[in-house]
Design a protein around this motif. Structure first.
Motif, PDB file in Angstrom:
ATOM      1  N   PHE A 164     -21.268   3.794  42.027  1.00  0.00           N
ATOM      2  CA  PHE A 164     -22.352   3.078  41.371  1.00  0.00           C
ATOM      3  C   PHE A 164     -22.786   1.878  42.219  1.00  0.00           C
ATOM      4  N   GLU A 165     -24.033   1.451  41.983  1.00  0.00           N
ATOM      5  CA  GLU A 165     -24.570   0.276  42.666  1.00  0.00           C
ATOM      6  C   GLU A 165     -24.825  -0.818  41.640  1.00  0.00           C
ATOM      7  N   GLY A 166     -23.751  -1.372  41.116  1.00  0.00           N
ATOM      8  CA  GLY A 166     -23.864  -2.409  40.101  1.00  0.00           C
ATOM      9  C   GLY A 166     -23.908  -3.801  40.700  1.00  0.00           C
ATOM     10  N   LYS A 167     -24.802  -4.617  40.189  1.00  0.00           N
ATOM     11  CA  LYS A 167     -24.941  -6.009  40.631  1.00  0.00           C
ATOM     12  C   LYS A 167     -24.795  -6.907  39.406  1.00  0.00           C
ATOM     13  N   VAL A 168     -23.964  -7.926  39.525  1.00  0.00           N
ATOM     14  CA  VAL A 168     -23.743  -8.819  38.387  1.00  0.00           C
ATOM     15  C   VAL A 168     -24.977  -9.681  38.170  1.00  0.00           C
ATOM     16  N   ALA A 169     -25.518  -9.602  36.961  1.00  0.00           N
ATOM     17  CA  ALA A 169     -26.673 -10.420  36.603  1.00  0.00           C
ATOM     18  C   ALA A 169     -26.223 -11.762  36.047  1.00  0.00           C
ATOM     19  N   SER A 170     -25.204 -11.732  35.184  1.00  0.00           N
ATOM     20  CA  SER A 170     -24.740 -12.961  34.544  1.00  0.00           C
ATOM     21  C   SER A 170     -23.459 -12.675  33.780  1.00  0.00           C
ATOM     22  N   GLU A 171     -22.624 -13.711  33.638  1.00  0.00           N
ATOM     23  CA  GLU A 171     -21.467 -13.595  32.759  1.00  0.00           C
ATOM     24  C   GLU A 171     -21.890 -13.683  31.293  1.00  0.00           C
ATOM     25  N   LYS A 172     -23.100 -14.118  31.066  1.00  0.00           N
ATOM     26  CA  LYS A 172     -23.616 -14.247  29.711  1.00  0.00           C
ATOM     27  C   LYS A 172     -24.207 -12.911  29.264  1.00  0.00           C
ATOM     28  N   LEU A 173     -23.738 -12.425  28.141  1.00  0.00           N
ATOM     29  CA  LEU A 173     -24.261 -11.176  27.613  1.00  0.00           C
ATOM     30  C   LEU A 173     -25.735 -11.317  27.232  1.00  0.00           C
ATOM     31  N   GLY A 174     -26.496 -10.286  27.487  1.00  0.00           N
ATOM     32  CA  GLY A 174     -27.901 -10.271  27.099  1.00  0.00           C
ATOM     33  C   GLY A 174     -28.861 -10.530  28.231  1.00  0.00           C
ATOM     34  N   VAL A 175     -28.398 -11.159  29.309  1.00  0.00           N
ATOM     35  CA  VAL A 175     -29.284 -11.477  30.423  1.00  0.00           C
ATOM     36  C   VAL A 175     -29.740 -10.199  31.129  1.00  0.00           C
ATOM     37  N   ALA A 176     -28.788  -9.310  31.416  1.00  0.00           N
ATOM     38  CA  ALA A 176     -29.133  -8.051  32.077  1.00  0.00           C
ATOM     39  C   ALA A 176     -30.091  -7.238  31.212  1.00  0.00           C
ATOM     40  N   SER A 177     -29.785  -7.141  29.921  1.00  0.00           N
ATOM     41  CA  SER A 177     -30.630  -6.356  29.021  1.00  0.00           C
ATOM     42  C   SER A 177     -32.013  -6.967  28.866  1.00  0.00           C
ATOM     43  N   ALA A 178     -32.084  -8.283  28.783  1.00  0.00           N
ATOM     44  CA  ALA A 178     -33.384  -8.939  28.667  1.00  0.00           C
ATOM     45  C   ALA A 178     -34.241  -8.652  29.896  1.00  0.00           C
ATOM     46  N   THR A 179     -33.611  -8.635  31.071  1.00  0.00           N
ATOM     47  CA  THR A 179     -34.344  -8.326  32.299  1.00  0.00           C
ATOM     48  C   THR A 179     -34.954  -6.933  32.222  1.00  0.00           C
ATOM     49  N   LYS A 180     -34.140  -5.970  31.802  1.00  0.00           N
ATOM     50  CA  LYS A 180     -34.636  -4.593  31.702  1.00  0.00           C
ATOM     51  C   LYS A 180     -35.704  -4.461  30.618  1.00  0.00           C
ATOM     52  N   MET A 181     -35.465  -5.055  29.470  1.00  0.00           N
ATOM     53  CA  MET A 181     -36.397  -4.900  28.353  1.00  0.00           C
ATOM     54  C   MET A 181     -37.759  -5.515  28.666  1.00  0.00           C
ATOM     55  N   CYS A 182     -37.754  -6.698  29.287  1.00  0.00           N
ATOM     56  CA  CYS A 182     -39.027  -7.333  29.626  1.00  0.00           C
ATOM     57  C   CYS A 182     -39.762  -6.524  30.692  1.00  0.00           C
ATOM     58  N   ARG A 183     -39.034  -5.925  31.605  1.00  0.00           N
ATOM     59  CA  ARG A 183     -39.648  -5.036  32.591  1.00  0.00           C
ATOM     60  C   ARG A 183     -40.256  -3.818  31.894  1.00  0.00           C
ATOM     61  N   SER A 184     -39.569  -3.317  30.873  1.00  0.00           N
ATOM     62  CA  SER A 184     -40.045  -2.114  30.189  1.00  0.00           C
ATOM     63  C   SER A 184     -41.318  -2.353  29.397  1.00  0.00           C
ATOM     64  N   VAL A 185     -41.574  -3.598  28.987  1.00  0.00           N
ATOM     65  CA  VAL A 185     -42.871  -3.894  28.375  1.00  0.00           C
ATOM     66  C   VAL A 185     -43.975  -3.420  29.307  1.00  0.00           C
ATOM     67  N   MET A 186     -43.787  -3.681  30.604  1.00  0.00           N
ATOM     68  CA  MET A 186     -44.778  -3.294  31.610  1.00  0.00           C
ATOM     69  C   MET A 186     -44.704  -1.810  31.956  1.00  0.00           C
ATOM     70  N   ILE A 187     -43.514  -1.329  32.321  1.00  0.00           N
ATOM     71  CA  ILE A 187     -43.390   0.027  32.845  1.00  0.00           C
ATOM     72  C   ILE A 187     -43.715   1.075  31.783  1.00  0.00           C
ATOM     73  N   LYS A 188     -43.056   0.984  30.627  1.00  0.00           N
ATOM     74  CA  LYS A 188     -43.320   1.970  29.568  1.00  0.00           C
ATOM     75  C   LYS A 188     -44.723   1.779  29.006  1.00  0.00           C
ATOM     76  N   GLY A 189     -45.196   0.530  29.001  1.00  0.00           N
ATOM     77  CA  GLY A 189     -46.559   0.276  28.560  1.00  0.00           C
ATOM     78  C   GLY A 189     -47.579   0.882  29.502  1.00  0.00           C
ATOM     79  N   LEU A 190     -47.320   0.810  30.814  1.00  0.00           N
ATOM     80  CA  LEU A 190     -48.226   1.401  31.789  1.00  0.00           C
ATOM     81  C   LEU A 190     -48.291   2.916  31.617  1.00  0.00           C
ATOM     82  N   GLU A 191     -47.146   3.535  31.343  1.00  0.00           N
ATOM     83  CA  GLU A 191     -47.137   4.975  31.078  1.00  0.00           C
ATOM     84  C   GLU A 191     -48.069   5.316  29.920  1.00  0.00           C
ATOM     85  N   ALA A 192     -47.893   4.583  28.822  1.00  0.00           N
ATOM     86  CA  ALA A 192     -48.702   4.854  27.629  1.00  0.00           C
ATOM     87  C   ALA A 192     -50.179   4.589  27.892  1.00  0.00           C
ATOM     88  N   MET A 193     -50.485   3.521  28.621  1.00  0.00           N
ATOM     89  CA  MET A 193     -51.889   3.202  28.909  1.00  0.00           C
ATOM     90  C   MET A 193     -52.537   4.246  29.799  1.00  0.00           C
TER      91      MET A 193
END
Length: 310
Positions: A164-193
């Motif tokens: 695997f190619e894992g990179k530590v985002a933060s010791e704080k839970l939620g930071v990695a997921s927030a990064t992905k989710m905010c990106r998905s607003v754009m990526i999944k939104g672009l698909e739908a648009m």
């Protein structure tokens, strides 16, 4: 039982044996992992034949429940639909080996990941959130992966041994997921648009003009190729994508905003998934299902199944 120091000697349990789970099983086997377990809600149903055939081909042991898998695994990788994130943690936690790793691949909101972590850690497991940052198939197990949580830094080099190619985002839970989710607003939104724009343009016979205008405005994107790819991915995976975007909407709400864009994206993705389930794009698994290099073929299929309003 203690967890072996060498990750290649681990028993690795895959919860979810869909596209992602099967890719991981293949790559882990190629890496040298001998004991791979899997559980999927389709096991024991009329739809389990191709999954069990794949498991047999790669020497993966099918399990009958989350609990049985968790009891045997040194590392549990949860790769299910977003709405099942907490359910998997709840079902797996009571039987986890003391100190076993629980890597959550699911596209869930930071709040959901934090709740899942609390459940796993309270049971003696070690929870790490994993945010998959792009489509898995092209990269397979080497897909860019952000890791989060107190155990992320310890798990990262062990995952590297597994390929695997894992990179530590933060010791704080939620930071990695927030990064992905905010990106998905754009990526999944672009698909739908793109699906909405291109299909409507096709209905008005102005698709060539619209695509030409997009090339002029964004010359770095091959809109014909990108359009075909978006149509294919949403038709094939719209159900899973819609569930992910509902978690994206939850992430936006957790920030205090109304998720107007994410809500609309989730509805469009689910709508396409409904059409796919109804057979509009052909039979799943057939050579012609969502595989056209021309998005117009799929747009015409959609238009043939909707009625313009007067």
């Amino acid at each position: 039982m203690s967890i072996p120091a060498n990750p290649l000697q681990w028993s690795i349990g895959l919860v979810g044996y869909g596209e992602v789970g099967r890719i991981l099983a293949e790559d882990l086997r190629a890496r040298g992992v001998e004991d791979i377990l899997a559980y999927d809600i389709k096991f024991g149903t009329a739809d389990d034949a191709p999954l069990l055939a794949h498991a047999a081909q790669y020497g993966v042991r099918p399990m009958t429940s989350h609990a049985f898998l968790a009891r045997a695994a040194d590392l549990v990788i949860s790769a299910v639909t977003a709405d099942q994130t907490l359910a998997v943690a709840v079902s797996s936690a009571p039987t986890l080996k003391p100190g076993a790793w629980f890597l959550d691949f699911n596209s869930a909101s930071p709040g959901a990941k934090i709740k899942a972590a609390g459940i796993v850690d309270a049971a003696g497991g070690r929870y790490v959130e994993g945010a998959v940052m792009t489509s898995i198939p092209p990269y397979r197990s080497r897909v860019p992966l952000l890791l989060g949580g107190a155990g992320a830094a310890e798990l990262a080099p062990l995952l590297k041994v597994l390929g695997f190619e894992g990179k530590v985002a933060s010791e704080k839970l939620g930071v990695a997921s927030a990064t992905k989710m905010c990106r998905s607003v754009m990526i999944k939104g672009l698909e739908a648009m793109v699906i909405e724009s291109f299909t409507a343009a096709r209905a008005y016979d102005v698709e060539d003009q619209v695509v030409a205008s997009l090339y002029e405005t964004f010359p770095g994107i091959d809109w014909e190729k990108q359009g075909a790819y978006f149509f294919q991915r949403v038709i094939e995976h719209g159900r899973r994508r819609s569930e992910e975007v509902r978690e994206v909407a939850a992430t936006v709400r957790e920030a205090g905003l109304v998720p107007w864009s994410a809500q609309g994206t989730a509805e469009r993705q689910a709508w396409v998934a409904d059409l796919a389930d109804a057979g509009v794009f052909g039979k799943r698994g057939s050579a012609g299902f969502a595989r056209s290099t021309d998005w117009r073929v799929e747009a015409d299929r959609i238009l043939a199944n909707v009625k313009p309003k007067d």
